[in-house]
Design an enzyme around this catalytic site. Structure first.
Site, PDB file in Angstrom:
ATOM      1  N   GLY A  12      -0.235 -50.888  25.546  1.00 18.66           N
ATOM      2  CA  GLY A  12      -0.519 -51.923  24.534  1.00 18.66           C
ATOM      3  C   GLY A  12       0.372 -53.134  24.775  1.00 18.66           C
ATOM      4  O   GLY A  12       0.747 -53.841  23.845  1.00 18.66           O
ATOM      5  N   ASP A  16      -0.150 -57.346  19.770  1.00 21.02           N
ATOM      6  CA  ASP A  16       0.633 -58.124  18.802  1.00 21.02           C
ATOM      7  C   ASP A  16       2.051 -57.560  18.644  1.00 21.02           C
ATOM      8  O   ASP A  16       3.034 -58.310  18.627  1.00 21.02           O
ATOM      9  CB  ASP A  16      -0.127 -58.066  17.461  1.00 21.02           C
ATOM     10  CG  ASP A  16       0.598 -58.804  16.371  1.00 21.02           C
ATOM     11  OD1 ASP A  16       0.722 -60.029  16.491  1.00 21.02           O
ATOM     12  OD2 ASP A  16       1.046 -58.156  15.405  1.00 21.02           O
ATOM     13  N   LEU A  17       2.167 -56.259  18.531  1.00 16.66           N
ATOM     14  CA  LEU A  17       3.484 -55.649  18.320  1.00 16.66           C
ATOM     15  C   LEU A  17       4.402 -55.930  19.506  1.00 16.66           C
ATOM     16  O   LEU A  17       5.565 -56.316  19.340  1.00 16.66           O
ATOM     17  CB  LEU A  17       3.340 -54.130  18.123  1.00 16.66           C
ATOM     18  CG  LEU A  17       4.656 -53.403  17.924  1.00 16.66           C
ATOM     19  CD1 LEU A  17       5.218 -53.668  16.536  1.00 16.66           C
ATOM     20  CD2 LEU A  17       4.506 -51.907  18.139  1.00 16.66           C
ATOM     21  N   ARG A  46      -5.883 -53.251  29.127  1.00 18.01           N
ATOM     22  CA  ARG A  46      -7.043 -53.328  30.022  1.00 18.01           C
ATOM     23  C   ARG A  46      -7.204 -54.705  30.661  1.00 18.01           C
ATOM     24  O   ARG A  46      -7.674 -54.814  31.782  1.00 18.01           O
ATOM     25  CB  ARG A  46      -8.322 -52.999  29.248  1.00 18.01           C
ATOM     26  CG  ARG A  46      -8.421 -51.551  28.839  1.00 18.01           C
ATOM     27  CD  ARG A  46      -9.499 -51.374  27.815  1.00 18.01           C
ATOM     28  NE  ARG A  46      -9.259 -52.259  26.678  1.00 18.01           N
ATOM     29  CZ  ARG A  46     -10.058 -52.377  25.628  1.00 18.01           C
ATOM     30  NH1 ARG A  46     -11.181 -51.681  25.580  1.00 18.01           N
ATOM     31  NH2 ARG A  46      -9.765 -53.192  24.628  1.00 18.01           N
ATOM     32  N   ASP A 178       9.542 -45.701  12.581  1.00 19.89           N
ATOM     33  CA  ASP A 178       9.167 -46.314  11.312  1.00 19.89           C
ATOM     34  C   ASP A 178      10.133 -47.473  11.149  1.00 19.89           C
ATOM     35  O   ASP A 178      11.321 -47.258  10.876  1.00 19.89           O
ATOM     36  CB  ASP A 178       9.319 -45.304  10.171  1.00 19.89           C
ATOM     37  CG  ASP A 178       8.905 -45.910   8.837  1.00 19.89           C
ATOM     38  OD1 ASP A 178       8.993 -47.149   8.684  1.00 19.89           O
ATOM     39  OD2 ASP A 178       8.497 -45.150   7.955  1.00 19.89           O
ATOM     40  N   HIS A 179       9.641 -48.691  11.327  1.00 22.59           N
ATOM     41  CA  HIS A 179      10.583 -49.808  11.408  1.00 22.59           C
ATOM     42  C   HIS A 179      11.346 -50.036  10.105  1.00 22.59           C
ATOM     43  O   HIS A 179      12.368 -50.703  10.099  1.00 22.59           O
ATOM     44  CB  HIS A 179       9.895 -51.085  11.897  1.00 22.59           C
ATOM     45  CG  HIS A 179       8.920 -51.656  10.926  1.00 22.59           C
ATOM     46  ND1 HIS A 179       7.646 -51.177  10.791  1.00 22.59           N
ATOM     47  CD2 HIS A 179       9.030 -52.659  10.038  1.00 22.59           C
ATOM     48  CE1 HIS A 179       7.017 -51.864   9.855  1.00 22.59           C
ATOM     49  NE2 HIS A 179       7.833 -52.773   9.377  1.00 22.59           N
ATOM     50  N   GLU A 217       3.057 -56.367  -1.083  1.00 21.92           N
ATOM     51  CA  GLU A 217       2.653 -57.310  -0.032  1.00 21.92           C
ATOM     52  C   GLU A 217       1.861 -58.440  -0.671  1.00 21.92           C
ATOM     53  O   GLU A 217       1.066 -58.207  -1.584  1.00 21.92           O
ATOM     54  CB  GLU A 217       1.778 -56.611   1.008  1.00 21.92           C
ATOM     55  CG  GLU A 217       2.491 -55.535   1.794  1.00 21.92           C
ATOM     56  CD  GLU A 217       1.567 -54.935   2.838  1.00 21.92           C
ATOM     57  OE1 GLU A 217       1.709 -55.271   4.014  1.00 21.92           O
ATOM     58  OE2 GLU A 217       0.691 -54.141   2.456  1.00 21.92           O
ATOM     59  N   HIS A 241       6.766 -45.426   5.127  1.00 16.75           N
ATOM     60  CA  HIS A 241       7.875 -46.255   4.625  1.00 16.75           C
ATOM     61  C   HIS A 241       8.426 -45.771   3.277  1.00 16.75           C
ATOM     62  O   HIS A 241       9.639 -45.627   3.108  1.00 16.75           O
ATOM     63  CB  HIS A 241       7.431 -47.714   4.471  1.00 16.75           C
ATOM     64  CG  HIS A 241       6.739 -48.278   5.673  1.00 16.75           C
ATOM     65  ND1 HIS A 241       7.134 -47.986   6.967  1.00 16.75           N
ATOM     66  CD2 HIS A 241       5.679 -49.113   5.790  1.00 16.75           C
ATOM     67  CE1 HIS A 241       6.343 -48.638   7.802  1.00 16.75           C
ATOM     68  NE2 HIS A 241       5.456 -49.314   7.128  1.00 16.75           N
TER      69      HIS A 241
HETATM   70  P1  NAP Z   1      -3.133 -54.802  18.899  1.00 20.60           P
HETATM   71  O1  NAP Z   1      -2.592 -56.175  18.816  1.00 20.60           O
HETATM   72  O2  NAP Z   1      -4.567 -54.573  18.528  1.00 20.60           O
HETATM   73  O3  NAP Z   1      -2.900 -54.327  20.400  1.00 20.60           O
HETATM   74  C1  NAP Z   1      -3.603 -53.243  20.958  1.00 20.60           C
HETATM   75  C2  NAP Z   1      -3.266 -53.148  22.433  1.00 20.60           C
HETATM   76  O4  NAP Z   1      -3.950 -52.031  22.981  1.00 20.60           O
HETATM   77  C3  NAP Z   1      -3.655 -54.360  23.261  1.00 20.60           C
HETATM   78  O5  NAP Z   1      -2.648 -54.576  24.208  1.00 20.60           O
HETATM   79  C4  NAP Z   1      -4.948 -53.902  23.940  1.00 20.60           C
HETATM   80  O6  NAP Z   1      -5.125 -54.644  25.120  1.00 20.60           O
HETATM   81  C5  NAP Z   1      -4.630 -52.438  24.198  1.00 20.60           C
HETATM   82  N1  NAP Z   1      -5.794 -51.569  24.369  1.00 20.60           N
HETATM   83  C6  NAP Z   1      -6.850 -51.407  23.546  1.00 20.60           C
HETATM   84  N2  NAP Z   1      -7.692 -50.488  24.054  1.00 20.60           N
HETATM   85  C7  NAP Z   1      -7.148 -50.058  25.210  1.00 20.60           C
HETATM   86  C8  NAP Z   1      -7.524 -49.091  26.192  1.00 20.60           C
HETATM   87  N3  NAP Z   1      -8.646 -48.374  26.086  1.00 20.60           N
HETATM   88  N4  NAP Z   1      -6.691 -48.892  27.246  1.00 20.60           N
HETATM   89  C9  NAP Z   1      -5.556 -49.600  27.384  1.00 20.60           C
HETATM   90  N5  NAP Z   1      -5.147 -50.521  26.500  1.00 20.60           N
HETATM   91  C10 NAP Z   1      -5.937 -50.749  25.429  1.00 20.60           C
HETATM   92  O7  NAP Z   1      -2.284 -53.773  18.037  1.00 20.60           O
HETATM   93  P2  NAP Z   1      -0.778 -53.942  17.482  1.00 20.60           P
HETATM   94  O8  NAP Z   1      -0.812 -54.766  16.242  1.00 20.60           O
HETATM   95  O9  NAP Z   1       0.097 -54.381  18.583  1.00 20.60           O
HETATM   96  O10 NAP Z   1      -0.412 -52.449  17.010  1.00 20.60           O
HETATM   97  C11 NAP Z   1      -0.061 -51.437  17.925  1.00 20.60           C
HETATM   98  C12 NAP Z   1       0.540 -50.265  17.180  1.00 20.60           C
HETATM   99  O11 NAP Z   1       1.733 -50.690  16.539  1.00 20.60           O
HETATM  100  C13 NAP Z   1      -0.331 -49.668  16.084  1.00 20.60           C
HETATM  101  O12 NAP Z   1      -0.114 -48.286  16.033  1.00 20.60           O
HETATM  102  C14 NAP Z   1       0.211 -50.305  14.813  1.00 20.60           C
HETATM  103  O13 NAP Z   1       0.004 -49.478  13.668  1.00 20.60           O
HETATM  104  C15 NAP Z   1       1.680 -50.382  15.145  1.00 20.60           C
HETATM  105  N6  NAP Z   1       2.408 -51.425  14.403  1.00 20.60           N
HETATM  106  C16 NAP Z   1       2.121 -52.745  14.614  1.00 20.60           C
HETATM  107  C17 NAP Z   1       2.834 -53.719  13.951  1.00 20.60           C
HETATM  108  C18 NAP Z   1       2.586 -55.182  14.179  1.00 20.60           C
HETATM  109  O14 NAP Z   1       3.344 -55.987  13.619  1.00 20.60           O
HETATM  110  N7  NAP Z   1       1.591 -55.577  14.949  1.00 20.60           N
HETATM  111  C19 NAP Z   1       3.863 -53.349  13.050  1.00 20.60           C
HETATM  112  C20 NAP Z   1       4.126 -51.988  12.851  1.00 20.60           C
HETATM  113  C21 NAP Z   1       3.404 -51.049  13.543  1.00 20.60           C
HETATM  114  P3  NAP Z   1      -6.563 -54.751  25.904  1.00 20.60           P
HETATM  115  O15 NAP Z   1      -7.559 -55.167  24.888  1.00 20.60           O
HETATM  116  O16 NAP Z   1      -6.299 -55.756  26.977  1.00 20.60           O
HETATM  117  O17 NAP Z   1      -6.820 -53.406  26.465  1.00 20.60           O
END
Ligand code: NAP
Length: 482
Positions: A12, A16-17, A46, A178-179, A217, A241
């Site tokens: 990933g 966003d994370l 990907r 868990d941040h 929130e 949390h």
């Molecule tokens: P996101 O922005 O949707 O990112 C998803 C990532 O997964 C992208 O890099 C995407 O890139 C990749 N991906 C999707 N399908 C794939 C596949 N089949 N094979 C390989 N890569 C693939 O999600 P996110 O917000 O970063 O969240 C990620 C995790 O962190 C989640 O579990 C979320 O609950 C947790 N989290 C996020 C935040 C936050 O602030 N964003 C905070 C706390 C926890 P491609 O499309 O190029 O494959």
């Protein structure tokens, strides 16, 4: 410990994370020298990025989060990053990843150490864990895995995921992140409880009337409607949390500060977590959904949300434990979207004691976790020129300079993964207890759905449905934070 040799693989890496949190946090750890010469990071996703494009993204991520950046350091730092286009569902891709990891291990003398960070949608966690195992991605040094939330959808799927992960990783090498546990004020709970006789001596069920935890929130579900509609506030916020905060508030004193002692104390508490009956759930739990306004959509009108969805965007409820210093004290919690303001706050409400003045305000201890950080104690004093009692706050807060020093939760927790400190991560036994509680509530709500009951509706930017004011055990109880 400095300059930890390791190859880290982020699944990933274009998400966003990774962009907002992981890359800036890694840069700070690089600046501190925790990772320096002997580390490499492989970002995977990907899309067909190149190493150079990834490095540009990382430089952007650091600039977006820092006011001052040492550009030479940043240029050196980004050279440690490599991009590998990888579909986690394609078994063949793991072979390429393994080869790149080995090549970088040799180039950076990483001593066979690996950290795997699962920063992707949770539906992929099991697939990745399975292929890390069957394609033998682990190496000869330490092998640690960091798993984002949510860990499972209920106890059964959490157990399955845990089995998939434990096929390759020992419990001590699994960092369920868990941040909230990386937040300054959450990390302040135990020192505050155990180093102040003033607080420690009242932290018991004779003195505490109730505890209230609010995670409010301001935003709605925004673009996450599809995911959120399968989750809801209980799974999204309470299961992790709120439970983590409550566990720190209610656990017995650990015998020392080692990770194992902290987890032991938490487990001792959680063995006595009371699972509420259906009647208790009906009485002490409320679920809600936000309505629309002139300028905002209601939850049921949001994109990718079923128009008859019963998913809750707000929940208020009660937790109690059979053991620990505050056994049987009600711990009320609430969390929701589109509430009055963004706020994470804990109120410890002390019992009233009779006094010769007849009346007094309750002594409450309040911890504000977000967005500012503060502890205050409400106390009674004499009114200056009249008779009677006035209420004042004793404040413990931070200067601007101190606030600037507080690291982001992700930086703290990544640091802990590198140095192998699991104190602020969720142990499997803790997670099991949390899911048992959540499953009981979800099951009662499913029955309520079948009986045609709907979540209570609430106007946006207030404090949730009015029904949430009725969940208390006694008529003298109410929310301290209105
Ligand atoms: P996101 O922005 O949707 O990112 C998803 C990532 O997964 C992208 O890099 C995407 O890139 C990749 N991906 C999707 N399908 C794939 C596949 N089949 N094979 C390989 N890569 C693939 O999600 P996110 O917000 O970063 O969240 C990620 C995790 O962190 C989640 O579990 C979320 O609950 C947790 N989290 C996020 C935040 C936050 O602030 N964003 C905070 C706390 C926890 P491609 O499309 O190029 O494959």
């Amino acid at each position: 410990m400095k300059n930890i040799p390791v190859v880290m693989i982020i699944f990933g890496g274009s998400g966003d994370l990774a962009h907002r949190k992981l890359y800036p946090a890694l840069f700070n750890l690089y600046e501190q020298g925790l990772i320096r010469d002997n580390f490499a990071v492989i970002a995977t996703a990907r899309r067909p990025w190149t190493h150079e494009y990834l490095r540009g993204q990382i430089a952007d991520a650091v600039h977006e989060t820092h006011t001052e950046v040492n550009e030479n350091d940043l240029a050196d730092f980004t050279q440690h990053f490599y991009y590998q286009s990888h579909d986690v569902t394609n078994v063949g891709h793991y072979e390429t990843l393994k080869e790149l990891a080995q090549e970088l291990d040799d180039r950076y003398s990483a001593q066979g150490n690996r950290i795997f960070y699962l920063a992707m949608a949770p539906r992929f966690f099991g697939t990745i864990a399975t292929h890390l195992n069957d394609q033998h991605l682990t190496s000869s040094g330490f092998n640690r895995i960091v798993v984002e939330k949510p860990f499972g959808h209920e106890l059964a799927s959490a157990e399955k995921l845990n089995q998939q992960i434990t096929a390759s990783f020992a419990e001590d090498d699994i960092f369920r992140i868990d941040h909230y546990l990386g937040k300054e004020m959450v990390q302040n709970i135990l020192p505050m409880r155990f180093t102040n006789p003033l607080i420690k001596n009242v932290w018991n069920n004779s003195e505490i009337k109730n505890i209230q935890v609010t995670l409010a929130e301001r935003l709605g579900v925004e673009a996450r409607g599809g995911y959120y509609d399968t989750s809801g506030a209980l799974r999204d916020m309470v299961q992790n949390h709120i439970f983590q905060i409550v566990t720190l508030l209610a656990m017995p004193e650990p015998k020392d500060l080692n990770a194992s002692s902290i987890h032991e104390a938490k487990q001792e508490l959680l063995a006595g977590l009371i699972i509420p009956s259906e009647a208790e759930i009906a009485q002490h739990f409320v679920r809600g959904q936000y309505l629309g306004s002139d300028t905002t959509f209601g939850y049921l009108q949001e994109a990718n949300v079923a128009e008859d969805s019963a998913t809750e965007t707000f929940v208020a409820g009660e937790m109690k434990f059979k053991n620990g210093p505050i056994a049987n004290v009600p711990i009320y919690f609430r969390t929701g979207k589109e509430l009055k303001e963004k706020k994470t706050r804990i109120d410890i409400v002390l019992k009233h004691r009779s006094n010769p003045y007849g009346q007094a305000h309750s002594n409450n201890i309040t911890l504000i976790v977000d967005p500012n950080m503060e502890i205050y104690i409400t106390i009674n004093g004499k009114k200056i020129s009249q008779t009677g009692i006035r209420r004042e706050n004793l404040d413990y807060n931070f200067s601007k300079d101190e606030l600037a020093e507080v690291p982001d939760g992700y930086e703290r927790l990544l640091h802990d993964v590198f140095v192998n400190d699991s104190t602020n991560f969720t142990h499997w036994s803790e997670l099991q207890a949390y899911w048992k509680f959540i499953d009981a509530i979800e099951s009662a709500w499913q029955k309520a759905d079948q009986a045609g009951q709907k979540p209570a509706q609430y106007l946006p930017y207030r404090m949730g449905p009015k029904e949430a004011d009725q969940i208390f055990e006694r008529p003298t109880e109410h929310w301290i934070y209105e």
